[in-house]
Design an enzyme around this catalytic site. Sequence first.
Site, mmCIF file in Angstrom:
data_model
loop_
_atom_site.group_PDB
_atom_site.id
_atom_site.type_symbol
_atom_site.label_atom_id
_atom_site.label_comp_id
_atom_site.label_asym_id
_atom_site.label_seq_id
_atom_site.Cartn_x
_atom_site.Cartn_y
_atom_site.Cartn_z
ATOM 1 N N HIS A 25 0.845 -1.203 0.000
ATOM 2 C CA HIS A 25 0.000 0.000 0.000
ATOM 3 C C HIS A 25 0.872 1.243 0.000
ATOM 4 O O HIS A 25 2.050 1.207 0.367
ATOM 5 C CB HIS A 25 -0.939 0.001 1.210
ATOM 6 C CG HIS A 25 -0.237 0.240 2.528
ATOM 7 N ND1 HIS A 25 -0.030 1.502 3.044
ATOM 8 C CD2 HIS A 25 0.320 -0.624 3.410
ATOM 9 C CE1 HIS A 25 0.610 1.403 4.192
ATOM 10 N NE2 HIS A 25 0.833 0.124 4.440
ATOM 11 N N CYS A 26 0.276 2.358 -0.441
ATOM 12 C CA CYS A 26 0.949 3.653 -0.353
ATOM 13 C C CYS A 26 0.167 4.503 0.645
ATOM 14 O O CYS A 26 -0.484 3.965 1.541
ATOM 15 C CB CYS A 26 1.052 4.312 -1.721
ATOM 16 S SG CYS A 26 -0.544 4.589 -2.521
ATOM 17 N N VAL A 27 0.181 5.805 0.515
ATOM 18 C CA VAL A 27 -0.464 6.680 1.497
ATOM 19 C C VAL A 27 -1.982 6.553 1.467
ATOM 20 O O VAL A 27 -2.639 6.607 2.499
ATOM 21 C CB VAL A 27 -0.059 8.154 1.251
ATOM 22 C CG1 VAL A 27 -0.779 9.089 2.226
ATOM 23 C CG2 VAL A 27 1.446 8.305 1.395
ATOM 24 N N ARG A 29 -3.716 4.222 -1.109
ATOM 25 C CA ARG A 29 -4.235 3.135 -1.936
ATOM 26 C C ARG A 29 -3.610 1.780 -1.617
ATOM 27 O O ARG A 29 -2.436 1.696 -1.282
ATOM 28 C CB ARG A 29 -3.983 3.449 -3.418
ATOM 29 C CG ARG A 29 -4.793 4.549 -3.993
ATOM 30 C CD ARG A 29 -4.155 5.114 -5.248
ATOM 31 N NE ARG A 29 -3.053 6.023 -4.937
ATOM 32 C CZ ARG A 29 -2.089 6.340 -5.771
ATOM 33 N NH1 ARG A 29 -2.052 5.811 -6.976
ATOM 34 N NH2 ARG A 29 -1.141 7.186 -5.419
#
Length: 467
Positions: A25-27, A29
């Site tokens: 995951h990113c910030v 999504r």
Amino acid sequence: MDLKKDAKQILEAIGGQENIAAATHCVTRLRLSLHDESKVDQEKLESIESVKGSFSTNGQFQIVIGQGTVEKMYKELNELGVGEATKDDVKAASSEKMNPLQRAIKTLADIFIPILPAIVTAGLLMGIYNIFSGTGIFFDEKSLIDVYPQWSDLANIINLIANTAFVFLPGLIGWSAVKKFGGNPLLGIVLGLMLVHPDLLNAWSYGEAVKEGSVPKWNLFGLEVEKIGYQGQVLPVLFASYILAKIDVFLRQRIPDSIQLLIVGPVALLVTGFITFIAIGPLMFGLGNLITDGLVSIFENFAALGGLIYGALYPVMVITGMHHTFLAVDIQLIGNTGTTFLWPILALSNISQGSAALGMMVATKDEKLRGLAGSSGVSAWLGITEPALFGVNLRYKFPFIAALVSSAVAALIITVQNVQASSIGVGGVPGIFSILPEDWLFFLVGMAIVIVLPFAATYLIAKGRKV
């Protein structure tokens, strides 16, 4: 919001745990590499409470969850048996599904995206310097530092800090490229800085030196090699980095650890250095000039058509990931001419996508869509378009078309007026600080078009269709 329940539903909607090759995951999504994206039940996925949107790009399937919540959702998926992975793991799994062109584009993206913060920062600082030094902003035909010379030293320091990333750009590219190709990134830094060594003729002085017949040369046993640097050049350091990385890997695999420090670095740099100054540098320098001269010629002779086509095609290139290749083109243009006419179009295109999403936010009665459209629209105005593009505009199609047409019209106008950027900055509303001060008026006209037209068109169509 029941995250445990939502995690189970997400897993079911994307084809189950067995359909996941890697997940991270990113910030905002979840970033997934899926074995078969055709198994995704899009309608079921979009109906889940915590899911604000989803899209597929560069071999990754991304699910928009939201800042903070995405970390909790990822933990819930881990508890359901989805193994933890790094972003590199997901990228590696995703790249297996790409064709050669997609891999080449991804390689360029992987090289330039890590150095983008330095370039954008430099662009914003150059924008501040432009405010100090630009004529006609505060006073007729005079700059701020002309009227208040006591501010000139402050402006010069800002300019020095801003220019550093561009002056030593080959060092940044060398570090990122050699790292991407599997070599020692520290050697990449040395290679890049070697290409802009102060003992070399500055690339920006090369044309004048050719006219005067004063280009310095080395004599290598009868072979004359031009002693020139490659300031602002992209292609020479990219190809040299590939050679350096392959030599580095080759030597490290065959030389004992105890003497690697004495042999690998010196041999790799010496061999790459000679090859670069003798062959790679001159060839790539010429090719880079040919590319920039060709682009400049097209936009000088067919400004309206060039602006219209690039303004219309840029959002399409974002969908395919091909927009990353134009980052290198922008840098090459700045290195050769001092400005770029392509980047202002990019900035307006991003604003246009954000405006279309904001039009959906105002028009829709769907609370979930309103939240996604609002947050992604603001994000696009600040230069990050993917959530608006994939989560809202492409999903409903007409916002994307409205944004595309609007950015094409605005691009036509600013290209005809020869609007130029002195650097690469934030590709959205703050992008005006990277525009030459004398071009602000027509860039603001372009901004007005991409703020008003896509918003109004999207709003009216959405209201008519009762979205």
